[in-house]
Design a protein around this motif. Structure first.
Motif, PDB file in Angstrom:
ATOM      1  N   THR A   1       0.805  -1.226   0.000  1.00  0.00           N
ATOM      2  CA  THR A   1       0.000   0.000   0.000  1.00  0.00           C
ATOM      3  C   THR A   1       0.837   1.274   0.000  1.00  0.00           C
ATOM      4  O   THR A   1       0.355   2.316  -0.418  1.00  0.00           O
ATOM      5  CB  THR A   1      -0.951   0.042   1.224  1.00  0.00           C
ATOM      6  OG1 THR A   1      -0.174  -0.041   2.413  1.00  0.00           O
ATOM      7  CG2 THR A   1      -1.948  -1.097   1.179  1.00  0.00           C
ATOM      8  N   VAL A   2       2.082   1.198   0.465  1.00  0.00           N
ATOM      9  CA  VAL A   2       2.885   2.421   0.599  1.00  0.00           C
ATOM     10  C   VAL A   2       3.990   2.549  -0.443  1.00  0.00           C
ATOM     11  O   VAL A   2       4.551   3.626  -0.612  1.00  0.00           O
ATOM     12  CB  VAL A   2       3.505   2.527   2.010  1.00  0.00           C
ATOM     13  CG1 VAL A   2       2.422   2.626   3.066  1.00  0.00           C
ATOM     14  CG2 VAL A   2       4.450   1.377   2.294  1.00  0.00           C
ATOM     15  N   GLY A   3       4.338   1.475  -1.121  1.00  0.00           N
ATOM     16  CA  GLY A   3       5.412   1.514  -2.114  1.00  0.00           C
ATOM     17  C   GLY A   3       6.769   1.210  -1.500  1.00  0.00           C
ATOM     18  O   GLY A   3       6.972   1.353  -0.290  1.00  0.00           O
ATOM     19  N   LYS A   4       7.675   0.780  -2.341  1.00  0.00           N
ATOM     20  CA  LYS A   4       8.993   0.360  -1.855  1.00  0.00           C
ATOM     21  C   LYS A   4       9.840   1.533  -1.386  1.00  0.00           C
ATOM     22  O   LYS A   4      10.587   1.413  -0.415  1.00  0.00           O
ATOM     23  CB  LYS A   4       9.713  -0.453  -2.930  1.00  0.00           C
ATOM     24  CG  LYS A   4       9.045  -1.807  -3.114  1.00  0.00           C
ATOM     25  CD  LYS A   4       9.854  -2.747  -3.958  1.00  0.00           C
ATOM     26  CE  LYS A   4       9.129  -4.090  -3.999  1.00  0.00           C
ATOM     27  NZ  LYS A   4       9.825  -5.063  -4.793  1.00  0.00           N
ATOM     28  N   LYS A   5       9.710   2.674  -2.045  1.00  0.00           N
ATOM     29  CA  LYS A   5      10.497   3.839  -1.621  1.00  0.00           C
ATOM     30  C   LYS A   5      10.186   4.190  -0.173  1.00  0.00           C
ATOM     31  O   LYS A   5      11.101   4.444   0.623  1.00  0.00           O
ATOM     32  CB  LYS A   5      10.235   5.031  -2.534  1.00  0.00           C
ATOM     33  CG  LYS A   5      11.078   6.239  -2.202  1.00  0.00           C
ATOM     34  CD  LYS A   5      10.876   7.362  -3.209  1.00  0.00           C
ATOM     35  CE  LYS A   5      11.756   8.539  -2.873  1.00  0.00           C
ATOM     36  NZ  LYS A   5      11.002   9.707  -2.455  1.00  0.00           N
ATOM     37  N   THR A   6       8.923   4.189   0.200  1.00  0.00           N
ATOM     38  CA  THR A   6       8.538   4.478   1.588  1.00  0.00           C
ATOM     39  C   THR A   6       9.121   3.450   2.538  1.00  0.00           C
ATOM     40  O   THR A   6       9.621   3.798   3.615  1.00  0.00           O
ATOM     41  CB  THR A   6       6.997   4.538   1.716  1.00  0.00           C
ATOM     42  OG1 THR A   6       6.515   5.581   0.870  1.00  0.00           O
ATOM     43  CG2 THR A   6       6.567   4.786   3.143  1.00  0.00           C
ATOM     44  N   CYS A   7       9.092   2.180   2.152  1.00  0.00           N
ATOM     45  CA  CYS A   7       9.683   1.132   2.998  1.00  0.00           C
ATOM     46  C   CYS A   7      11.185   1.346   3.157  1.00  0.00           C
ATOM     47  O   CYS A   7      11.719   1.224   4.269  1.00  0.00           O
ATOM     48  CB  CYS A   7       9.402  -0.250   2.418  1.00  0.00           C
ATOM     49  SG  CYS A   7       7.685  -0.764   2.572  1.00  0.00           S
ATOM     50  N   PHE A   8      11.873   1.691   2.067  1.00  0.00           N
ATOM     51  CA  PHE A   8      13.313   1.940   2.159  1.00  0.00           C
ATOM     52  C   PHE A   8      13.590   3.128   3.084  1.00  0.00           C
ATOM     53  O   PHE A   8      14.558   3.110   3.859  1.00  0.00           O
ATOM     54  CB  PHE A   8      13.914   2.196   0.780  1.00  0.00           C
ATOM     55  CG  PHE A   8      13.859   1.012  -0.156  1.00  0.00           C
ATOM     56  CD1 PHE A   8      13.672  -0.281   0.300  1.00  0.00           C
ATOM     57  CD2 PHE A   8      13.997   1.200  -1.521  1.00  0.00           C
ATOM     58  CE1 PHE A   8      13.626  -1.360  -0.573  1.00  0.00           C
ATOM     59  CE2 PHE A   8      13.953   0.133  -2.406  1.00  0.00           C
ATOM     60  CZ  PHE A   8      13.762  -1.149  -1.935  1.00  0.00           C
ATOM     61  N   GLU A   9      12.745   4.156   3.016  1.00  0.00           N
ATOM     62  CA  GLU A   9      12.900   5.308   3.907  1.00  0.00           C
ATOM     63  C   GLU A   9      12.703   4.893   5.365  1.00  0.00           C
ATOM     64  O   GLU A   9      13.447   5.343   6.247  1.00  0.00           O
ATOM     65  CB  GLU A   9      11.904   6.413   3.520  1.00  0.00           C
ATOM     66  CG  GLU A   9      12.242   7.086   2.207  1.00  0.00           C
ATOM     67  CD  GLU A   9      11.130   7.984   1.676  1.00  0.00           C
ATOM     68  OE1 GLU A   9      11.463   8.899   0.893  1.00  0.00           O
ATOM     69  OE2 GLU A   9       9.941   7.779   2.034  1.00  0.00           O
ATOM     70  N   GLU A  10      11.726   4.026   5.634  1.00  0.00           N
ATOM     71  CA  GLU A  10      11.490   3.537   6.991  1.00  0.00           C
ATOM     72  C   GLU A  10      12.688   2.735   7.498  1.00  0.00           C
ATOM     73  O   GLU A  10      13.076   2.854   8.666  1.00  0.00           O
ATOM     74  CB  GLU A  10      10.230   2.674   7.041  1.00  0.00           C
ATOM     75  CG  GLU A  10       8.940   3.443   6.877  1.00  0.00           C
ATOM     76  CD  GLU A  10       7.717   2.541   6.839  1.00  0.00           C
ATOM     77  OE1 GLU A  10       7.787   1.371   7.294  1.00  0.00           O
ATOM     78  OE2 GLU A  10       6.674   3.007   6.343  1.00  0.00           O
ATOM     79  N   ILE A  11      13.259   1.927   6.626  1.00  0.00           N
ATOM     80  CA  ILE A  11      14.426   1.125   7.010  1.00  0.00           C
ATOM     81  C   ILE A  11      15.605   2.042   7.326  1.00  0.00           C
ATOM     82  O   ILE A  11      16.293   1.870   8.335  1.00  0.00           O
ATOM     83  CB  ILE A  11      14.784   0.108   5.898  1.00  0.00           C
ATOM     84  CG1 ILE A  11      13.676  -0.946   5.795  1.00  0.00           C
ATOM     85  CG2 ILE A  11      16.149  -0.525   6.156  1.00  0.00           C
ATOM     86  CD1 ILE A  11      13.733  -1.787   4.535  1.00  0.00           C
ATOM     87  N   ARG A  12      15.803   3.044   6.497  1.00  0.00           N
ATOM     88  CA  ARG A  12      16.904   3.991   6.736  1.00  0.00           C
ATOM     89  C   ARG A  12      16.676   4.749   8.047  1.00  0.00           C
ATOM     90  O   ARG A  12      17.611   4.965   8.815  1.00  0.00           O
ATOM     91  CB  ARG A  12      17.058   4.963   5.579  1.00  0.00           C
ATOM     92  CG  ARG A  12      18.330   5.785   5.738  1.00  0.00           C
ATOM     93  CD  ARG A  12      18.475   6.865   4.734  1.00  0.00           C
ATOM     94  NE  ARG A  12      18.675   6.328   3.409  1.00  0.00           N
ATOM     95  CZ  ARG A  12      18.843   7.094   2.338  1.00  0.00           C
ATOM     96  NH1 ARG A  12      18.828   8.400   2.435  1.00  0.00           N
ATOM     97  NH2 ARG A  12      19.015   6.559   1.161  1.00  0.00           N
ATOM     98  N   ALA A  13      15.443   5.130   8.310  1.00  0.00           N
ATOM     99  CA  ALA A  13      15.124   5.831   9.564  1.00  0.00           C
ATOM    100  C   ALA A  13      15.370   4.909  10.769  1.00  0.00           C
ATOM    101  O   ALA A  13      15.845   5.353  11.820  1.00  0.00           O
ATOM    102  CB  ALA A  13      13.677   6.319   9.547  1.00  0.00           C
ATOM    103  N   LYS A  14      15.068   3.641  10.609  1.00  0.00           N
ATOM    104  CA  LYS A  14      15.246   2.672  11.699  1.00  0.00           C
ATOM    105  C   LYS A  14      16.720   2.468  12.039  1.00  0.00           C
ATOM    106  O   LYS A  14      17.099   2.404  13.209  1.00  0.00           O
ATOM    107  CB  LYS A  14      14.610   1.337  11.299  1.00  0.00           C
ATOM    108  CG  LYS A  14      14.752   0.239  12.328  1.00  0.00           C
ATOM    109  CD  LYS A  14      14.076  -1.048  11.874  1.00  0.00           C
ATOM    110  CE  LYS A  14      14.234  -2.144  12.896  1.00  0.00           C
ATOM    111  NZ  LYS A  14      13.562  -3.387  12.486  1.00  0.00           N
ATOM    112  N   TYR A  15      17.574   2.347  11.024  1.00  0.00           N
ATOM    113  CA  TYR A  15      18.977   2.022  11.253  1.00  0.00           C
ATOM    114  C   TYR A  15      19.915   3.223  11.184  1.00  0.00           C
ATOM    115  O   TYR A  15      21.070   3.118  11.573  1.00  0.00           O
ATOM    116  CB  TYR A  15      19.444   0.936  10.265  1.00  0.00           C
ATOM    117  CG  TYR A  15      18.784  -0.384  10.538  1.00  0.00           C
ATOM    118  CD1 TYR A  15      19.149  -1.149  11.633  1.00  0.00           C
ATOM    119  CD2 TYR A  15      17.764  -0.848   9.725  1.00  0.00           C
ATOM    120  CE1 TYR A  15      18.525  -2.356  11.906  1.00  0.00           C
ATOM    121  CE2 TYR A  15      17.135  -2.060   9.986  1.00  0.00           C
ATOM    122  CZ  TYR A  15      17.520  -2.799  11.078  1.00  0.00           C
ATOM    123  OH  TYR A  15      16.894  -3.986  11.339  1.00  0.00           O
TER     124      TYR A  15
END
Length: 169
Positions: free
Chosen positions: A109-123
Motif C-alpha cells: 500500500t505504501v510503495g517500496k520507496k517508503t519502505c526503504f525510507e522507513e528502514i533507513r530511519a530505523k537504522y
C-alpha cells in the motif's frame, strides 16, 4: 499487526538453523504446525522446486547464509505482497531464519520507496545499504534515495551475487 507478529514468531520458532529442508521440516512437525505427511510433502516440494529451478532457492539461501553469518549485517525483506502471504512464503521456503519479523516490510500500500525510507530511519544514516532486487520499482526507489542497487534477474545474476556474498569479510 499483532496476529501477523505472532504468526511470524511462531514461524521463526519452528524454523531450524540448519539449511536442509529435512531438518527444517522436522522443526515444523515438532512445533505442531504440520503433520508428518505434510512434512514429507514439503520436503518433496523443496526437492522438486530445486530441480525445476536449477537450484535457484538453494543458491539464494547460500547468499543469505553468507550475509547472515556476518554480525554487522541486518537483512530486511521488502515486498509488494501483503504481509501474511509473505510470512507464509518465508515459512514455506525456510527463509524466516534470515529475517526478524520486524524486518519484513510490505510495500503493497505504501510503495517500496517508503519502505526503504522507513528502514533507513530505523537504522540511521551511518549504515551501508544495498538494495537487491529484480524490478524497476526497487531500482528506481533505491536510486531516488541514493542507495546502491544490485539487480538479480537471472540465475547467472544470482550466482554472481552468491559468490560476492561468500567473499565478503
Amino acid at each position: 499487526a499483532a496476529a501477523a507478529a505472532a504468526a511470524a514468531a511462531a514461524a521463526a520458532a519452528a524454523m531450524g538453523k540448519g539449511p536442509s529442508s529435512a531438518s527444517f521440516t522436522v522443526g515444523l512437525v515438532k512445533a505442531g504446525l504440520v503433520s508428518d505427511a505434510e512434512g514429507q510433502a514439503l520436503v518433496a516440494l523443496h526437492r522438486d522446486l530445486s530441480i525445476f529451478t536449477d537450484n535457484w532457492l538453494d543458491i539464494a539461501v547460500r547468499s543469505m547464509e553468507a550475509l547472515h553469518a556476518n554480525p554487522n549485517v541486518e537483512l530486511t525483506l521488502v515486498t509488494t505482497t501483503q504481509l501474511m502471504p509473505t510470512l507464509v512464503k518465508c515459512l514455506l521456503f525456510n527463509l524466516g531464519r534470515f529475517f526478524k519479523p520486524e524486518n519484513i516490510f510490505s510495500a503493497s500500500t505504501v510503495g517500496k520507496k517508503t519502505c526503504f525510507e522507513e528502514i533507513r530511519a530505523k537504522y540511521g544514516g551511518d549504515c551501508q545499504y544495498t538494495v537487491v532486487g529484480d524490478g524497476l520499482e526497487e531500482q528506481e526507489a533505491s536510486q531516488a534515495l541514493g542507495l546502491p542497487f544490485r539487480s538479480v534477474k537471472t540465475l547467472v545474476d544470482l550466482k554472481s551475487f552468491c559468490r560476492h556474498c561468500e567473499l565478503l569479510p
